[in-house]
Design a protein around this motif. Structure first.
Motif, PDB file in Angstrom:
ATOM      1  N   ASN A   1      13.570  -2.530  -2.814  1.00 62.12           N
ATOM      2  CA  ASN A   1      12.219  -3.034  -3.075  1.00 62.12           C
ATOM      3  C   ASN A   1      12.165  -4.552  -3.173  1.00 62.12           C
ATOM      4  O   ASN A   1      11.208  -5.096  -3.730  1.00 62.12           O
ATOM      5  CB  ASN A   1      11.659  -2.426  -4.362  1.00 62.12           C
ATOM      6  CG  ASN A   1      11.459  -0.930  -4.261  1.00 62.12           C
ATOM      7  OD1 ASN A   1      12.232  -0.167  -4.825  1.00 62.12           O
ATOM      8  ND2 ASN A   1      10.447  -0.510  -3.521  1.00 62.12           N
TER       9      ASN A   1
ATOM     10  N   SER B   1       7.473  -3.235  -0.405  1.00 62.74           N
ATOM     11  CA  SER B   1       7.261  -1.803  -0.563  1.00 62.74           C
ATOM     12  C   SER B   1       8.605  -1.096  -0.392  1.00 62.74           C
ATOM     13  O   SER B   1       9.623  -1.740  -0.129  1.00 62.74           O
ATOM     14  CB  SER B   1       6.258  -1.292   0.482  1.00 62.74           C
ATOM     15  OG  SER B   1       6.707  -1.601   1.795  1.00 62.74           O
ATOM     16  N   ASP B   2       8.620   0.197  -0.546  1.00 64.88           N
ATOM     17  CA  ASP B   2       9.867   0.958  -0.437  1.00 64.88           C
ATOM     18  C   ASP B   2      10.483   0.739   0.941  1.00 64.88           C
ATOM     19  O   ASP B   2       9.953   1.177   1.948  1.00 64.88           O
ATOM     20  CB  ASP B   2       9.581   2.440  -0.672  1.00 64.88           C
ATOM     21  CG  ASP B   2      10.855   3.239  -0.858  1.00 64.88           C
ATOM     22  OD1 ASP B   2      11.906   2.623  -1.067  1.00 64.88           O
ATOM     23  OD2 ASP B   2      10.795   4.480  -0.793  1.00 64.88           O
TER      24      ASP B   2
ATOM     25  N   ARG C   1       4.294  -5.840   0.359  1.00 62.64           N
ATOM     26  CA  ARG C   1       4.193  -5.023  -0.850  1.00 62.64           C
ATOM     27  C   ARG C   1       3.418  -3.738  -0.581  1.00 62.64           C
ATOM     28  O   ARG C   1       3.603  -2.743  -1.272  1.00 62.64           O
ATOM     29  CB  ARG C   1       3.505  -5.811  -1.963  1.00 62.64           C
ATOM     30  CG  ARG C   1       4.305  -7.001  -2.457  1.00 62.64           C
ATOM     31  CD  ARG C   1       3.657  -7.617  -3.670  1.00 62.64           C
ATOM     32  NE  ARG C   1       4.432  -8.744  -4.183  1.00 62.64           N
ATOM     33  CZ  ARG C   1       4.152  -9.369  -5.318  1.00 62.64           C
ATOM     34  NH1 ARG C   1       3.114  -8.982  -6.051  1.00 62.64           N
ATOM     35  NH2 ARG C   1       4.891 -10.382  -5.728  1.00 62.64           N
ATOM     36  N   GLN C   2       2.564  -3.791   0.404  1.00 65.88           N
ATOM     37  CA  GLN C   2       1.780  -2.608   0.765  1.00 65.88           C
ATOM     38  C   GLN C   2       2.401  -1.944   1.992  1.00 65.88           C
ATOM     39  O   GLN C   2       2.830  -2.617   2.929  1.00 65.88           O
ATOM     40  CB  GLN C   2       0.332  -3.001   1.061  1.00 65.88           C
ATOM     41  CG  GLN C   2      -0.594  -1.832   1.313  1.00 65.88           C
ATOM     42  CD  GLN C   2      -2.045  -2.253   1.413  1.00 65.88           C
ATOM     43  OE1 GLN C   2      -2.434  -3.282   0.858  1.00 65.88           O
ATOM     44  NE2 GLN C   2      -2.857  -1.481   2.120  1.00 65.88           N
ATOM     45  N   LYS C   3       2.477  -0.636   1.986  1.00 66.16           N
ATOM     46  CA  LYS C   3       3.096   0.124   3.074  1.00 66.16           C
ATOM     47  C   LYS C   3       2.475  -0.238   4.418  1.00 66.16           C
ATOM     48  O   LYS C   3       1.253  -0.282   4.560  1.00 66.16           O
ATOM     49  CB  LYS C   3       2.939   1.622   2.804  1.00 66.16           C
ATOM     50  CG  LYS C   3       3.600   2.513   3.830  1.00 66.16           C
ATOM     51  CD  LYS C   3       3.573   3.965   3.406  1.00 66.16           C
ATOM     52  CE  LYS C   3       2.157   4.501   3.291  1.00 66.16           C
ATOM     53  NZ  LYS C   3       2.154   5.951   2.985  1.00 66.16           N
TER      54      LYS C   3
END
Length: 407
Positions: free
Chosen positions: A131, A151-152, A174-176
């Motif tokens: 992350n 994000s992941d 940070r956002q998929k």
């Protein structure tokens, strides 16, 4: 390419061929050479002409230990390692810097979670965690410079421009489905007494005689400065998670694929404008690599299906007409014959398809890069083979030039 992390395909009923000793394979910044990590060390090869240049497995540092990630710094004597395999030589949360001139580990960086990817530039070490994306200096005493939240990112998607004059870094947002773009050369250093929270104070400083230009690290000493990026460009590239990234050598373009694996989108790194939308296929696939040609006119993409697709990124007014049911556009890439109805039909019919593609022997997972000749591609496969293919610029015919076993 992490060879020991296969992605299962429910549609496949056959067992994929692979080399059990092979853990990892990667090109250097200009595809001129490549490195592999094995269950007992590492090797480096010249890509084209193919030749083994270096093999390390006997020194005490590599006795019965696996190397799961190898990162090359152009053709220099410095490499970065992460342990892997049945018996990892190093912990999976450490990046080890190796000086091949002295055959010694000269520095180590320790993090709070497993390292998923490492990229080297002449002044930077970039590390992808699950992350986070962490940028460290590459100097006599490396220090963490900046930490970016992501994000992941379980695939370790990360890319940096290979040109010596640019340092454009791309990693998941940070956002998929989003991409973050950072120009590392535009970062402004200000005096501060801080360091990355992910660099452990317990990471050991190796007390040994170091040759000039070697690097050492002592994270227990606070960093002399914190680097703040002058500008972060956020690009909404896909709906699903980012699985693969590539940045052109000059840093002007970033290419991305999502975990769906059907489309590759190319964006301008400065303004985020969509430049190309390229279709690999219609069924899901795991994209293992994306590579720009050195002159930015071509893109090659490889997947877990054992296929390599080559796209044109420049206009070709005289491109020959490929066979039906597809028609050539100005770029030389293929289009549906129903493209003229793109405003009425689903987006599929307006996509650009590769002008050339081939399937590697044994249909195994592979990564690709461009060869010395403009119309050639080098492929590294999970079965331990390197292969070279040439392709026709107009009709897209592909021919295998050679096939070598590197392990």
């Amino acid at each position: 390419m992490n060879i020991d992390r296969p992605v299962p395909r429910a549609s496949s009923g056959s067992q994929e061929a692979f080399a059990p000793e092979l853990l990892y394979a990667a090109f250097n910044q200009d595809y001129g050479c490549f490195a592999i990590g094995t269950q007992s060390g590492f090797r480096i090869f010249n890509s084209d002409p193919y030749k083994e240049k270096m093999r390390r497995g006997d020194p005490i540092e590599f006795k019965d230990g696996g190397i799961g990630i190898v990162a090359l710094l152009y053709r220099s004597n410095y490499l970065a390692f992460v342990g892997g395999g049945r018996n990892p030589q190093f912990p999976p949360n450490k990046v080890m810097l190796w000086d091949d001139a002295t055959s010694k580990i000269v520095a180590e960086l320790e993090f709070r979670s497993d390292v998923l990817n490492v990229q080297l530039k002449r002044e930077r070490i970039v590390v992808a965690l699950r992350n986070k994306c962490i940028v460290c200096s590459l100097e006599a005493y490396p220090r963490p410079l900046h930490t970016f939240e992501t994000s992941d990112n379980n695939r370790g998607a990360l890319a940096i421009s290979g040109g010596s004059q640019t340092s454009i870094l791309a990693f998941p947002g940070r956002q998929k489905g989003h991409i973050q773009i950072v120009d590392l050369k535009s970062c402004v250093s200000t005096s501060a007494n801080s360091k990355s929270s992910d660099a452990l104070p317990g990471a050991a400083h190796r007390s040994r005689s170091l040759s000039r230009g070697s690097v050492s690290v002592d994270p227990s000493v606070p960093a002399a400065s914190t680097v703040y990026p002058a500008n972060i460009n956020i690009i909404a590239a896909h709906v699903t998670a980012i699985s693969a990234l590539a940045v052109s050598a000059d840093g002007s373009m970033v290419a991305s694929a999502s975990e769906k694996g059907t489309l590759i989108r190319i964006f301008d790194t400065v303004n985020g404008r969509l430049l190309h939308e390229l279709r690999r296929g219609v069924d899901r696939a795991d994209i293992y690599s994306i590579a720009f040609s050195p002159d930015n006119t071509r893109l090659c993409v490889s997947s877990d299906k054992g296929t390599v697709h080559i796209f044109n990124l420049e206009a070709k007014q005289n491109a020959a007409q490929p066979p039906a049911p597809v028609a050539s556009g100005k770029s030389g890439n293929r289009h549906s014959n129903l493209k003229f109805m793109k405003d009425l039909l689903p987006k599929y019919f307006s996509s650009e398809w590769s002008f050339a593609h081939f399937r590697v022997a044994n249909e195994v997972r592979c990564i690709c890069g461009f060869g010395n000749e403009r119309n050639s591609v080098i492929v590294l496969c999970a079965d331990g083979t390197a292969q070279k293919y040439s392709f026709d610029s107009f009709r897209g015919n592909c021919v295998r030039e050679w096939y070598r076993k590197f392990i």
